[in-house]
Design a protein around this motif. Structure first.
Motif, short mmCIF file in Angstrom:
data_model
loop_
_atom_site.label_atom_id
_atom_site.label_comp_id
_atom_site.label_asym_id
_atom_site.label_seq_id
_atom_site.Cartn_x
_atom_site.Cartn_y
_atom_site.Cartn_z
N GLY A 1 0.84 -1.18 0.00
CA GLY A 1 0.00 0.00 0.00
C GLY A 1 0.88 1.23 0.00
N ASP A 2 0.42 2.30 0.59
CA ASP A 2 1.12 3.59 0.62
C ASP A 2 2.56 3.45 1.11
OD1 ASP A 2 1.30 6.49 0.63
OD2 ASP A 2 1.22 6.34 2.81
N LEU A 3 3.49 4.10 0.39
CA LEU A 3 4.91 4.05 0.75
C LEU A 3 5.43 5.40 1.24
CD1 LEU A 3 6.40 1.96 -2.21
CD2 LEU A 3 5.54 1.12 -0.01
N SER A 4 4.53 6.31 1.59
CA SER A 4 4.96 7.66 1.95
C SER A 4 5.51 7.75 3.37
CB SER A 4 3.80 8.64 1.79
OG SER A 4 2.77 8.37 2.73
N THR A 5 5.29 6.72 4.18
CA THR A 5 5.75 6.78 5.58
C THR A 5 6.76 5.68 5.91
OG1 THR A 5 3.82 5.48 6.31
CG2 THR A 5 3.62 7.88 6.38
N LEU A 6 7.47 5.21 4.89
CA LEU A 6 8.52 4.22 5.15
C LEU A 6 9.59 4.80 6.07
CD1 LEU A 6 9.21 2.72 1.59
CD2 LEU A 6 7.98 1.61 3.48
N THR A 7 10.04 4.00 7.01
CA THR A 7 11.14 4.41 7.88
C THR A 7 12.47 4.04 7.24
OG1 THR A 7 11.25 2.30 9.06
CG2 THR A 7 9.66 3.94 9.87
N VAL B 1 6.30 0.14 -8.87
CA VAL B 1 5.26 0.51 -9.82
C VAL B 1 4.12 1.14 -9.04
CG1 VAL B 1 3.76 -0.27 -11.68
CG2 VAL B 1 5.93 -1.46 -11.26
N ASP B 2 3.84 2.40 -9.31
CA ASP B 2 2.85 3.17 -8.55
C ASP B 2 1.53 3.20 -9.31
OD1 ASP B 2 1.45 5.00 -6.99
OD2 ASP B 2 3.20 6.30 -6.69
N PHE B 3 0.50 2.56 -8.73
CA PHE B 3 -0.82 2.47 -9.35
C PHE B 3 -1.70 3.69 -9.05
CE2 PHE B 3 -1.29 -2.49 -9.55
CZ PHE B 3 -0.33 -2.52 -10.54
N ARG B 4 -1.21 4.65 -8.29
CA ARG B 4 -2.05 5.74 -7.83
C ARG B 4 -2.22 6.84 -8.88
NH1 ARG B 4 0.89 7.85 -2.72
NH2 ARG B 4 2.60 7.69 -4.23
N THR B 5 -3.22 7.68 -8.66
CA THR B 5 -3.44 8.83 -9.53
C THR B 5 -2.39 9.90 -9.23
OG1 THR B 5 -4.90 9.92 -7.93
CG2 THR B 5 -5.94 8.43 -9.52
N LEU C 1 -14.28 6.64 -5.36
CA LEU C 1 -14.43 6.08 -4.02
C LEU C 1 -14.50 4.56 -4.07
CD1 LEU C 1 -14.91 6.54 -1.00
CD2 LEU C 1 -17.34 6.53 -1.47
N GLY C 2 -13.79 3.91 -3.13
CA GLY C 2 -13.80 2.47 -3.06
C GLY C 2 -12.66 1.86 -3.84
N ILE C 3 -12.07 2.65 -4.75
CA ILE C 3 -10.91 2.18 -5.49
C ILE C 3 -9.71 3.04 -5.12
CG2 ILE C 3 -9.92 1.88 -7.79
CD1 ILE C 3 -12.70 1.35 -8.83
N THR C 4 -9.90 4.34 -5.08
CA THR C 4 -8.82 5.24 -4.68
C THR C 4 -9.11 5.80 -3.30
OG1 THR C 4 -8.35 5.90 -6.94
CG2 THR C 4 -7.65 7.39 -5.24
N HIS C 5 -8.24 5.53 -2.35
CA HIS C 5 -8.38 6.08 -1.00
C HIS C 5 -7.40 7.24 -0.83
CE1 HIS C 5 -11.04 2.89 0.06
NE2 HIS C 5 -10.15 1.98 -0.25
N GLU C 6 -7.93 8.45 -0.66
CA GLU C 6 -7.08 9.61 -0.51
C GLU C 6 -6.31 9.56 0.81
OE1 GLU C 6 -6.60 11.56 -2.88
OE2 GLU C 6 -8.27 11.09 -4.19
N SER D 1 -2.83 3.14 -2.73
CA SER D 1 -2.89 3.81 -1.43
C SER D 1 -3.11 2.85 -0.27
CB SER D 1 -4.01 4.87 -1.43
OG SER D 1 -3.66 5.95 -2.26
N ALA D 2 -4.06 1.94 -0.44
CA ALA D 2 -4.35 0.97 0.63
C ALA D 2 -3.78 -0.40 0.31
CB ALA D 2 -5.85 0.87 0.86
N GLY D 3 -3.41 -0.64 -0.93
CA GLY D 3 -2.95 -1.97 -1.32
C GLY D 3 -4.10 -2.96 -1.36
#
Length: 270
Positions: free
Chosen positions: A35-41, A58-62, A90-95, A162-164
């Motif tokens: 899922g989201d990789l923005s908070t990797l340590t 590979v980033d599937f996000r918008t 909604l339901g596919i892309t989680h902001e 975003s959620a994987g």
């Protein structure tokens, strides 16, 4: 389908070890879903690079999602922009969960749509998942994803949204089907997301402060959760519209029998 213990990306899994119907196994440390990789340590990054030899993401996000929550960039890793959707749905892309009003607006819009149309959550979500099959743009982007995997000659490839859950869940289900994994195992892998994102979903519910509205809590939990009927909707749509996965893979994703055999030779061991 071993979980990779990452503090900043709890829904990261290695598909290695999954057994196919002909007795082969997926090679470990080659195919990673997340899922989201923005908070990797920093430790998360070290694990991915040193233990899993991560070479490409590979980033599937918008574009909107990527701007709000950019990936933590790892040195020596290739980042490939491959949005599955032309727009956020909604339901596919989680902001991003940091954008309280945006997330609330998406959830509220989805729930209002269900109320207006009389759809249940399951009907609504199944319709969302079937868009991956019906939508030409989404099919083209999944085809690109399989091209990437066919040309990944070393190290691990990680794909994420975003959620994987939805876009990644569908892409992974299609991949596992191509590799010869049985449908029940595919569904079991999909459902694991519910286990690993449970805390995150609760965090979002807490942020949205729906404590005064139990109905909203229930509907939101269902929208953000997993259900076998959601992923089954993808295969149902493929069967109904294209006469089965073999034809869908070949005519819509460019994955002919020869290309699928090549994919299997890369990612399966005896």
């Amino acid at each position: 389908m071993a979980r990779i213990e990452l503090t900043g990306a709890p829904n990261t899994r290695d598909l290695g070890g999954i057994t196919t119907q002909d007795g082969r196994k997926i090679v470990p440390k080659r195919l990673l879903r997340s899922g989201d990789l923005s908070t990797l340590t920093s430790q998360d990054c070290k694990i991915l690079v040193e233990q899993y030899q991560l070479k490409r993401v590979v980033d599937f996000r918008t574009e909107q999602e990527q701007t709000k929550s950019p990936d933590v960039k790892l040195e020596g890793v290739q980042y490939i922009d491959n949005p599955i959707l032309g727009k956020a749905i909604l339901g596919i892309t989680h902001e991003s969960t940091k954008k309280h009003t945006d997330l609330y607006g998406l959830i509220a819009a989805g729930i209002q749509h269900m109320r207006d149309t009389g759809l249940t959550v399951v009907q609504y979500m199944r319709a969302m998942y079937q868009q991956f099959v019906h939508d030409q743009f989404s099919r083209k982007q999944y085809a690109k994803f399989f091209d990437i995997l066919l040309n990944a000659d070393n190290g691990a490839t990680l794909w994420h949204c975003s959620a994987g859950k939805d876009r990644v869940g569908t892409g992974t289900a299609l991949l596992l089907s191509m590799l010869g994994v049985d449908r029940q195992t595919i569904i079991e892998d999909y459902l694991l997301t519910g286990k690993y994102t449970k805390d995150n979903v609760q965090h979002i519910l807490d942020m949205l402060n729906f404590a005064h509205d139990e109905n909203m809590v229930q509907l939101t939990s269902q929208i953000m959760g997993v259900d076998s009927r959601y992923i089954e909707a993808v295969f149902d749509a493929i069967d109904q519209e294209f006469g089965g996965t073999d034809n869908f893979f070949a005519t819509q994703l460019g994955m002919t029998p020869d290309r699928i055999a090549k994919l299997q030779s890369i990612y399966l061991s005896k």
